[in-house]
Design a protein around this motif. Structure first.
Motif, PDB file in Angstrom:
ATOM      1  N   TYR A 167       2.652  10.392  -9.558  1.00 44.72           N
ATOM      2  CA  TYR A 167       1.916  10.612 -10.806  1.00 44.72           C
ATOM      3  C   TYR A 167       1.134  11.926 -10.745  1.00 44.72           C
ATOM      4  O   TYR A 167       1.170  12.722 -11.692  1.00 44.72           O
ATOM      5  N   MET A 195       0.826  -1.209   0.000  1.00 48.17           N
ATOM      6  CA  MET A 195       0.000   0.000   0.000  1.00 48.17           C
ATOM      7  C   MET A 195       0.862   1.261   0.000  1.00 48.17           C
ATOM      8  O   MET A 195       0.524   2.256  -0.641  1.00 48.17           O
ATOM      9  N   ALA A 196       2.009   1.227   0.703  1.00 40.44           N
ATOM     10  CA  ALA A 196       2.906   2.377   0.719  1.00 40.44           C
ATOM     11  C   ALA A 196       3.486   2.639  -0.676  1.00 40.44           C
ATOM     12  O   ALA A 196       3.557   3.785  -1.132  1.00 40.44           O
ATOM     13  N   LEU A 226       2.140   1.756  -3.554  1.00 42.11           N
ATOM     14  CA  LEU A 226       1.046   2.236  -4.402  1.00 42.11           C
ATOM     15  C   LEU A 226       0.755   3.701  -4.123  1.00 42.11           C
ATOM     16  O   LEU A 226       0.550   4.502  -5.047  1.00 42.11           O
ATOM     17  N   ALA A 227       0.734   4.097  -2.850  1.00 40.59           N
ATOM     18  CA  ALA A 227       0.461   5.490  -2.489  1.00 40.59           C
ATOM     19  C   ALA A 227       1.546   6.416  -3.028  1.00 40.59           C
ATOM     20  O   ALA A 227       1.258   7.515  -3.530  1.00 40.59           O
ATOM     21  N   ILE A 228       2.807   5.997  -2.944  1.00 42.32           N
ATOM     22  CA  ILE A 228       3.909   6.818  -3.466  1.00 42.32           C
ATOM     23  C   ILE A 228       3.792   6.974  -4.977  1.00 42.32           C
ATOM     24  O   ILE A 228       3.976   8.073  -5.531  1.00 42.32           O
ATOM     25  N   ILE A 276       1.094   6.791  -6.839  1.00 37.85           N
ATOM     26  CA  ILE A 276      -0.035   7.682  -7.156  1.00 37.85           C
ATOM     27  C   ILE A 276       0.333   9.134  -6.881  1.00 37.85           C
ATOM     28  O   ILE A 276       0.034  10.035  -7.670  1.00 37.85           O
ATOM     29  N   GLY A 277       1.018   9.373  -5.734  1.00 38.97           N
ATOM     30  CA  GLY A 277       1.440  10.731  -5.410  1.00 38.97           C
ATOM     31  C   GLY A 277       2.397  11.306  -6.438  1.00 38.97           C
ATOM     32  O   GLY A 277       2.263  12.472  -6.843  1.00 38.97           O
TER      33      GLY A 277
END
Length: 344
Positions: A340, A330-331, A333-335, A337-338
């Motif tokens: 992008y 999840m970390a 994926l969050a990075i 997305i951020g």
């Protein structure tokens, strides 16, 4: 090395900025934005990256021998999961290490920091910055670090190739081979692989940059492997014969596109090409599976086919913080997305 789409965008933008008569100048390049439309001179619009990059990424992280060999060497399943996730964290840094120096070079040239000097193309940017910015001692240190990184990459590739040839080819057909013979086969494979790499290296001069050549070649090789892997893992009816036919057909199609590209008969978007080739390979494997069906016993197919995509989310993940592979995933994926959203 996994090809990085942002790097290609920045490199192509920098290259076009140096072309006389180009509508992109040193002061107008859109160097920090990833989302480009179909008319962008980089040749990599946003939809090509979304469609094509997963084809290359799945091939690299799920099927590349160098990665698979290290995952299988993990002491347990938890570490086998955390290893690729740690690599995903590391893969974030090349965007800054590779792309930003080129952008910084553009900014310095705009300010005339090099008294009118400028790299002639994207391939010269890194060496240009080292030559013009670093003191003598640090130049040698950076060169030594680059050589060490290159040697490590070559060592990993040759080691994986030797293992693949010795165990998956020779030992599979001759199970009684002694260990010293397998070692000898590995040594011969390493020598042959090194010679072939040296002989083939000048061919990359055919492309504008080294990264362009690597990206294009992988885009022609990865699609059939990605298609076979995904259908083999997620579709119970997939057969071994259909996988073999798909690999042969996909390699043939990839070689055909490579020949067209090499002779300048086709110079299209390599990311989109990878997606189209993968879609064709999907169709070939589905069709040949129905033509040549195979039945597997439940106990044989069970550990090979993913029954439920939610299975990794169940049970105890073990570990705390980023030692828990779910939190680590999840970390990551969050990075992503951020990043992008920041660079879009």
């Amino acid at each position: 090395m996994l090809p990085t789409a942002p790097l290609s965008l920045a490199a192509d933008s920098l290259r076009l900025a140096r072309v006389p008569g180009s509508d992109i100048g040193w002061g107008t390049g859109n160097f920090l934005h990833l989302v480009r439309d179909g008319k962008d001179p980089s040749g990599l619009p946003w939809y090509s990256i979304i469609l094509g990059y997963p084809v290359i990424g799945i091939w690299y992280f799920c099927c590349d021998q160098t990665i698979v060999q290290r995952v299988l060497a993990a002491k347990d399943e938890k570490n086998a999961r955390l290893g690729p996730l740690f690599c995903a964290f590391l893969k974030i840094w090349p965007v800054f290490i590779f792309v930003l120096p080129g952008v910084i070079c553009v900014a310095l040239v705009q300010k005339n920091a090099f008294e009118g000097a400028a790299p002639q193309n994207a391939a010269d940017t890194y060496t240009f910055l080292i030559t013009h910015l670093l003191p003598v001692g640090l130049k040698g240190l950076v060169a030594a670090a680059m050589l060490a990184a290159a040697m490590q990459t070559c060592s990993a590739a040759l080691n994986s190739t030797a293992t693949l040839v010795a165990y998956d080819l020779f030992k599979r057909h001759k199970p009684g081979l002694a260990d010293h013979k397998l070692v000898l086969i590995g040594k011969v494979t390493t020598v042959v692989g090194t010679v072939l790499a040296i002989v083939c290296s000048p061919f990359f001069g055919h492309y504008t940059t080294l990264f362009e050549g690597i990206n294009k070649l992988i885009s022609y090789v990865a699609p059939p492997i990605t298609a076979v892997f995904l259908l083999g893992v997620f579709w119970k009816r997939a057969s071994g014969r259909s996988a073999f036919i798909t690999l042969l057909a996909g390699i043939g199609l990839g070689f055909l596109v490579f020949v067209l590209d090499w002779n300048h008969l086709y110079r299209g978007d390599f990311m989109l090409t990878a997606f189209v080739l993968c879609a064709i390979c999907f169709a070939i494997m589905v069709a040949t599976t129905f033509l040549f069906p195979e039945s597997f016993k439940a106990e044989v197919a069970a550990p090979l086919v993913w029954e439920d995509w939610r299975e990794p989310l169940r049970g105890r993940a073990g570990g705390h913080g980023l030692g828990n592979y779910r939190l680590a995933a999840m970390a990551v994926l969050a990075i992503f997305i951020g990043l992008y959203l920041f660079f879009r």
